[in-house]
Write an enzyme that holds these catalytic residues in place. Sequence first.
Site, mmCIF file in Angstrom:
data_model
loop_
_atom_site.group_PDB
_atom_site.id
_atom_site.type_symbol
_atom_site.label_atom_id
_atom_site.label_comp_id
_atom_site.label_asym_id
_atom_site.label_seq_id
_atom_site.Cartn_x
_atom_site.Cartn_y
_atom_site.Cartn_z
ATOM 1 C CG ASN A 186 125.764 -47.076 -4.220
ATOM 2 O OD1 ASN A 186 125.422 -46.969 -3.057
ATOM 3 N ND2 ASN A 186 126.252 -46.458 -4.901
ATOM 4 C CD GLU A 245 133.723 -50.975 -4.322
ATOM 5 O OE1 GLU A 245 132.522 -51.114 -3.539
ATOM 6 O OE2 GLU A 245 134.682 -50.495 -3.634
#
Length: 1018
Positions: A428, A460
């Site tokens: 995210n 990530e």
Amino acid sequence: METFDNERASLPRNMIENSMFEEEPDVVDLAKESPSYPLDPDDVVYEPRSSRLLVRGLGENDMDEDEEEMESSARLLGMSFMNRSSNQRSTASAYIRQTPSGSCSMPSTKTLVIGVFILVLVASMVMVIYFLPGCTFTRAGCRKNSSVPLERVYPISTSGDLFPWTEPRLPASVRPVHYDLSLHPNLTTMIFQGNVSIRMLVLQDAKKIVLHSSGLKIDSCTLQGKRVKILEYKPWEQIAVECPKELKKGQEYVLSLEYSANLSNSYEGFYNSSYHSSSGIGRLAATQFEPVAARKAFPCFDEPAFKATFSIKIKRESGYVSLSNMPKLKSTDLTNGLFEDEFETFSVNMSTYLVAFIVANFTSVSANVSNINVSVYAVPEKRDQMHYALEKACDLLKFYNQFFEIDYPLKKLDLVAIPDFLAGAMENWGLITFRETTLLVGNHSSPLDKQLVASVIAHELAHQWFGNLVTMRWWNDLWLNEGFATYMQYMSIEKIFPELEIDDDFLSMRFRTLAKDSLNSSHPVSNDVTTPEQVSEMFDPVSYVKGASMLLMINSTLGEQGFRKGIIEYLNKYNGGNTESADLWNSFPSLDLNVVNVTEMMNTWTKQKGFPLVTVKRTGTEVTVSQEPFLLNADNSSRVSSLWHVPLTYVNDSCSNADICKQVFHLNSKTATFKVPAGVKWLKFNFRGDGFYIVQYEDGGWQSLTDALRENVSVLTHEDRASLINNVFALSRLGKVSFRQVLNVLAYVTNETDAAPVTEALTQLTRIYRMLEKRSELKLAARMKSYIFEHFKHLMDDHSWEEETSISKQLLRSSVLETACSLGQENCTRHAESVFKEWLTSNKTKQIPGDLLKTVFSVAAQSDDDWGELLETYKYSIFDSEKRKILEAMSSTNDVRKIIWLLKEGLDGGNIQTQELPLVIETACQSFGGYLHAWNFVKENWDKLTEKFPIGSFSLQRIIMSTTSQFSTEMHLDEVQNFLSSLKEKGSQMRSAQEAVETIRLNIRWMEENLDTLRKAL
């Protein structure tokens, strides 16, 4: 997203799990290849507790009602007209029955012929008119070779009205520009309320707005402030707004919806969770939207290409903090015990699957890097375990800013450890979520644990550019996100944290992915997908590791500077947009490429499944190389004709260990030849195993390499030695070499001391041992065990049980001792028991080396009393890497009662979190006492499992393969095939179901072909 693998999160997300769809009965999956052995769910009856299944009419080609009616009509007309192998209706010639003679005189021959002709003509016309569809006689005619009706058939909405859209993908007539989203999660009632206003731009005149919504109770809906009617079609998780007036192209409109829903009990959407802490039970609400679960939290255009900006507000109670993608702008006291946190409006366009918000009682540590506020969040009692992650995140952020020449675009970057989280991590934008195991590092963490944490963070953070800044247009090109993030995680760690020795992990991942991609059930890297189930199945090693392997080959071909220049151009050109594979390849042609066209080369790798088998044949100074698909075809059907552009790399005996020794030959045809200098003794292809292909050596090539290794192990790099071992086992499985040849290559390993080749050899040999054990070939299994002990005794007996700082030495030690103790080697189990007793005597304060924890605890878990001690330690430990190793150890017991208890606890989410159930199942399947009970548990609890883990998710893929991959008998094949067939829309069409059946068939074939050799050779 990082999927979570059993021990290493470096794989496919490293992969994801979500439950993201309603059931879709009667939806035909047109995007997938049909398996060569179709599972027919309508032909079986499944009895959950039975080990055998009843099969009715298997393989019959029953006619449907229309076919029977047509056949019957044809018989009445005295003719046969139907082709049973096709769905197309066709006419056929009639035949005329001879009429009996009457009192009339016999007609002349000419009259008879004319009469017959007329009768045949009339009958034929009647047949044509009766049986052909009416469209045949229209000016437009019929659509050929298609069963799709001319007119659209609109589905029925929940209200009984026609739903005004007929596709699972959204129309492109309207796109969102901005979302104003307000949420209030109640962690007592487990209900959340929300309202969203979506500002939209009309791209084409439209009378309807279609968007996504799933499980939301919509209380009101307005368009431009006026109430409008909402229709819902649950199978596609869509809602539609019928507009009172036509929406005009180029105009903006605002759609506002108020709604409520339950916080999810699964691991997708906006879900609730609880965790144990020293102060009691804590509660939180968190999100997991990738790939298609944002629609479960707010109505939205939930496809990657529909990017927009977001403004988010969250109401919370005073004892909690709230987090979202952007920094908090202000917090307002609502005077009723609630606060409303408002976050800054997003400064860049973003896909819905990257939106995130959390409400929890977390604490944080922070640092500033290049004017970016970097923070790590976790539950308060784990505050001292957050510093390692913060340090690595800061270093990686600086590296990526410099490497990509594009600065991270947001003001803050949060990394959040969530106690109950299924995926390994989720990228995210600005609010990355992790499992605690993949973010927190404590006193019990080994260097291998730290390597894992750094690896997942690197993955990530790479997504903040590949996936977030530039996003694939649709999920068929998921590899553009995941392949790049996987490649960058290994490349970045190698560059800035060389002490973490990450290369061997990447090599091991490539080996495992080659095995998966050699099956018929595999898929192209860029693969057509439509349904949520198909999208979920894309989160697998092919998208992650094969995608990364392709980038490794490009880097090797272009050189580091050329490769970097190409990806910087790609990021700059498509900054903030969506792309397809071709957009990446087209970013390279501006480079000075005299050798290869990148687009042509890489299309051969992305658009077809599988990989090549390269066969090398040498005659004097001439080398002939040829390629064919490496396909483990269990049905022995004809092989597909595929060609790859393979940048073959090779070394020879004159120079074999350094990068400067590598030579390259581009193979883009079926067969090619080239020359080598006279006097070359041997050739080793696929230098360091960097290429995604397998090599077969003919005319003594294997023997030359084996002789060289026996003389001097170091004549090849450790990656090349591991690659040879992997390749020879794969070729044995393919039937290209005998198992005697495998054993001949392995003869050198008594002198092997490097982790990669030793680990690969042990992985392959123990896999065969487990299969022999599971098919009750116990004498032969014992001989295989003796072979392993004999060839690796020098390593099993000589290792220290004290602290070790080198990661490669830790990896070697843990691999060797874990194998030795699991197979019951006396010296290993005795040492493990001694270490465990010292730990107990010290009141569990004496430090056990982190890489040996699993081995020591697994030996202890075979004792009733010690298993109980481990359970108590598991319940109260706050060190997540330690807890995970304890759980693996407890699951390795042969005590059936304990295995059943663990499985039930994992499913219920009591003492064991449900996120760990796939690990429990996988570990239990390794033991002789547990594998059948784990398989029966999966069969009997399938419905509950699919409530926890979505169909197609990586967790469910893992459960299916771990419970079936060691079967190698016809009885097990029948049972697995019939069970999976019986699942119908609840899983029978999953690719992993096809993979399971295919794997068992391959196991059966290999055993039939090699059992005699094993009996003679071992």
